[in-house]
Design an enzyme around this catalytic site. Structure first.
Site, PDB file in Angstrom:
ATOM      1  N   LYS A  62       0.817  -1.215   0.000  1.00 28.08           N
ATOM      2  CA  LYS A  62       0.000   0.000   0.000  1.00 28.08           C
ATOM      3  C   LYS A  62       0.847   1.260   0.000  1.00 28.08           C
ATOM      4  CE  LYS A  62      -4.426  -1.712   1.597  1.00 28.08           C
ATOM      5  NZ  LYS A  62      -5.635  -1.498   2.382  1.00 28.08           N
TER       6      LYS A  62
ATOM      7  N   LYS B 242      -5.124  -9.426  -5.915  1.00 31.81           N
ATOM      8  CA  LYS B 242      -6.415  -9.584  -5.248  1.00 31.81           C
ATOM      9  C   LYS B 242      -7.367  -8.447  -5.629  1.00 31.81           C
ATOM     10  CE  LYS B 242      -6.710  -7.252  -0.782  1.00 31.81           C
ATOM     11  NZ  LYS B 242      -8.133  -7.065  -0.486  1.00 31.81           N
TER      12      LYS B 242
ATOM     13  N   LYS C 102     -10.775  -2.947  -2.680  1.00 35.64           N
ATOM     14  CA  LYS C 102     -11.576  -1.722  -2.722  1.00 35.64           C
ATOM     15  C   LYS C 102     -10.733  -0.542  -3.139  1.00 35.64           C
ATOM     16  CE  LYS C 102     -14.048  -2.540   1.402  1.00 35.64           C
ATOM     17  NZ  LYS C 102     -12.932  -2.382   2.334  1.00 35.64           N
TER      18      LYS C 102
HETATM   19  P1  ATP Z   1      -8.807  -2.046   0.972  1.00 33.28           P
HETATM   20  O1  ATP Z   1      -8.299  -2.110  -0.442  1.00 33.28           O
HETATM   21  O2  ATP Z   1      -9.308  -0.685   1.374  1.00 33.28           O
HETATM   22  O3  ATP Z   1      -7.846  -2.642   1.972  1.00 33.28           O
HETATM   23  P2  ATP Z   1     -10.201  -4.526   0.816  1.00 33.28           P
HETATM   24  O4  ATP Z   1     -10.903  -4.793  -0.441  1.00 33.28           O
HETATM   25  O5  ATP Z   1      -8.880  -5.165   1.062  1.00 33.28           O
HETATM   26  O6  ATP Z   1     -10.125  -2.942   0.979  1.00 33.28           O
HETATM   27  P3  ATP Z   1     -10.911  -4.789   3.594  1.00 33.28           P
HETATM   28  O7  ATP Z   1     -11.958  -3.905   4.191  1.00 33.28           O
HETATM   29  O8  ATP Z   1      -9.475  -4.434   3.825  1.00 33.28           O
HETATM   30  O9  ATP Z   1     -11.186  -4.876   2.019  1.00 33.28           O
HETATM   31  O10 ATP Z   1     -11.146  -6.285   4.054  1.00 33.28           O
HETATM   32  C1  ATP Z   1     -12.411  -6.778   4.486  1.00 33.28           C
HETATM   33  C2  ATP Z   1     -12.407  -8.288   4.459  1.00 33.28           C
HETATM   34  O11 ATP Z   1     -12.466  -8.752   3.101  1.00 33.28           O
HETATM   35  C3  ATP Z   1     -11.146  -8.919   5.050  1.00 33.28           C
HETATM   36  O12 ATP Z   1     -11.551 -10.044   5.812  1.00 33.28           O
HETATM   37  C4  ATP Z   1     -10.351  -9.363   3.852  1.00 33.28           C
HETATM   38  O13 ATP Z   1      -9.537 -10.489   4.135  1.00 33.28           O
HETATM   39  C5  ATP Z   1     -11.455  -9.722   2.879  1.00 33.28           C
HETATM   40  N1  ATP Z   1     -11.019  -9.583   1.480  1.00 33.28           N
HETATM   41  C6  ATP Z   1     -10.621  -8.434   0.888  1.00 33.28           C
HETATM   42  N2  ATP Z   1     -10.327  -8.642  -0.394  1.00 33.28           N
HETATM   43  C7  ATP Z   1     -10.529  -9.978  -0.633  1.00 33.28           C
HETATM   44  C8  ATP Z   1     -10.413 -10.810  -1.781  1.00 33.28           C
HETATM   45  N3  ATP Z   1     -10.007 -10.305  -2.954  1.00 33.28           N
HETATM   46  N4  ATP Z   1     -10.721 -12.131  -1.680  1.00 33.28           N
HETATM   47  C9  ATP Z   1     -11.139 -12.645  -0.489  1.00 33.28           C
HETATM   48  N5  ATP Z   1     -11.276 -11.899   0.635  1.00 33.28           N
HETATM   49  C10 ATP Z   1     -10.988 -10.584   0.575  1.00 33.28           C
HETATM   50 MG    MG Z   2      -7.710  -4.601   2.765  1.00 35.60          MG
END
Ligand code: ATP
Ligand code: MG
Length: 332
Positions: free
Chosen positions: A112, A195, A198
């Site tokens: 990040k 992955k 968001k």
């Molecule tokens: P950011 O990019 O802001 O970190 P994010 O998409 O990683 O957002 P988080 O809010 O950080 O989402 O994570 C929320 C939950 O979703 C966590 O339990 C994380 O492990 C899960 N998660 C996030 N992205 C994935 C993915 N691509 N596949 C499976 N689980 C995911």
């Molecule tokens: Mg995340």
């Protein structure tokens, strides 16, 4: 009943398919068997510097989506992290138990911070995993359902719990990860080795829960697929098709080999159309319920107040032990 705890960041105007399959859908199921605590982690979202209006809006949307996905405010504690002051307090104490080198090994920070330029990343982004440890330990969670991206952070939480218990006497439950192999990592549609995220996926790479059917279908149809025309899972050579197979399998409950047999000789087109359809069907009712909940802010806030009260009761009790064990004077 074993206790589970997990959180999601309000870092976008919608959850995505990875959040849903890798996290929230499991949280809903765990309510039947576990004592469950789920939160919108707005303190964590500060690490990427949202405006005040953005943070407020996204926190409400995130909470509404959690309820719309099936979290039950009566059975679980569903709350907003900043409503429980103890998170920040415990985080500071744990920050002082963490080595710089130990924190510096966290790969999410490296990824990040590389995106914004190393010197520009906030100190909060660096200490993020320690706040996450505080979140978990505060509730004495036995299990933490998360995606594979959080494995390393959970390892740090375990280390910190053990270290604290060793130094200051039994205080924290040592948490275990709860990661479902099949959906541990849903990948970006345009970059199927990364992955779905968001904050870092491109709009074309991400399937948002609150998105309309039209754009959702288009994105699936335009997902990067691999050379060849066989619908078969092959992580190495066909990461795009493998991701789509996993998605369809996770949503429909059909094992991947069965899907491979069904689409044998049919090419990518038919397969992608079916994947798009199951995604659209899954998201539509969640979107509708979310919109309805967002239309009644007073009711949403009431539901969150119920969750905050349940969470606070546990957090305050843990902190009382922490304060005593670490040697703080009793609060006058
Ligand atoms: P950011 O990019 O802001 O970190 P994010 O998409 O990683 O957002 P988080 O809010 O950080 O989402 O994570 C929320 C939950 O979703 C966590 O339990 C994380 O492990 C899960 N998660 C996030 N992205 C994935 C993915 N691509 N596949 C499976 N689980 C995911
Ligand atoms: Mg995340």
């Amino acid at each position: 009943r074993p206790r589970v705890l997990s959180g999601i960041q309000p870092t976008a105007d919608s959850f995505h398919l990875g959040n849903y399959l890798g996290a929230v859908r499991q949280w809903v199921a765990l309510q039947d068997t576990h004592d469950a605590f789920y939160m919108v982690v707005d303190l964590h979202a500060l690490t990427v510097n949202p405006s005040a209006a953005e943070l407020t809006r996204r926190t409400r949307i995130a909470a509404a989506q959690l309820f719309a996905c099936g979290l039950d405010p009566e059975r679980s504690a569903v709350f907003v992290q900043s409503h429980v002051r103890e998170h920040a307090e415990l985080a500071w104490i744990l920050i002082c138990q963490t080595g710089m080198g130990e924190a510096g090994r966290m790969t999410q920070f490296k990824d990040k911070s590389a995106k914004v330029g190393e010197g520009s990343a906030s100190v909060g982004l660096f200490t993020y995993p320690i706040l996450q440890a505080a979140d978990i330990l505060l509730y004495q969670a036995d299990q933490v359902p998360v995606g594979a991206d959080q494995k390393q952070h959970l390892e740090l939480s375990r280390d910190l719990a053990q270290r604290f218990n060793h130094r200051f006497g039994p205080t924290f439950t040592v948490p275990s990860p709860y990661i479902l192999k099949e959906v541990e990592k849903i990948t970006d549609l345009q970059d199927p080795t990364a992955k779905m995220s968001k904050s870092s996926s491109s709009p074309q790479g991400i399937l948002d829960v609150l998105e309309q059917p039209g754009p959702l279908r288009k994105k699936v149809m335009r997902a990067v697929t691999d050379t060849g025309s066989e619908v078969v899972a092959d992580e190495e050579n066909k990461p795009g098709i493998t991701n789509l197979l996993r998605i369809q399998s996770a949503i429909t409950g059909t094992p991947v080999p069965e899907l491979e047999a069904r689409y044998a000789g049919q090419g990518y087109g038919t397969f992608k159309k079916d994947v798009a359809e199951v995604v659209v069907e899954t998201f539509a009712p969640i979107r509708e319920r979310t919109e309805k909940l967002l239309g009644d802010e007073a009711e949403l806030d009431r539901m969150l107040a119920v969750g905050a009260a349940k969470a606070r009761a546990v957090a305050v009790e843990t902190m009382a032990h922490v304060r005593e064990n670490i040697g703080f004077l009793p609060t006058p």
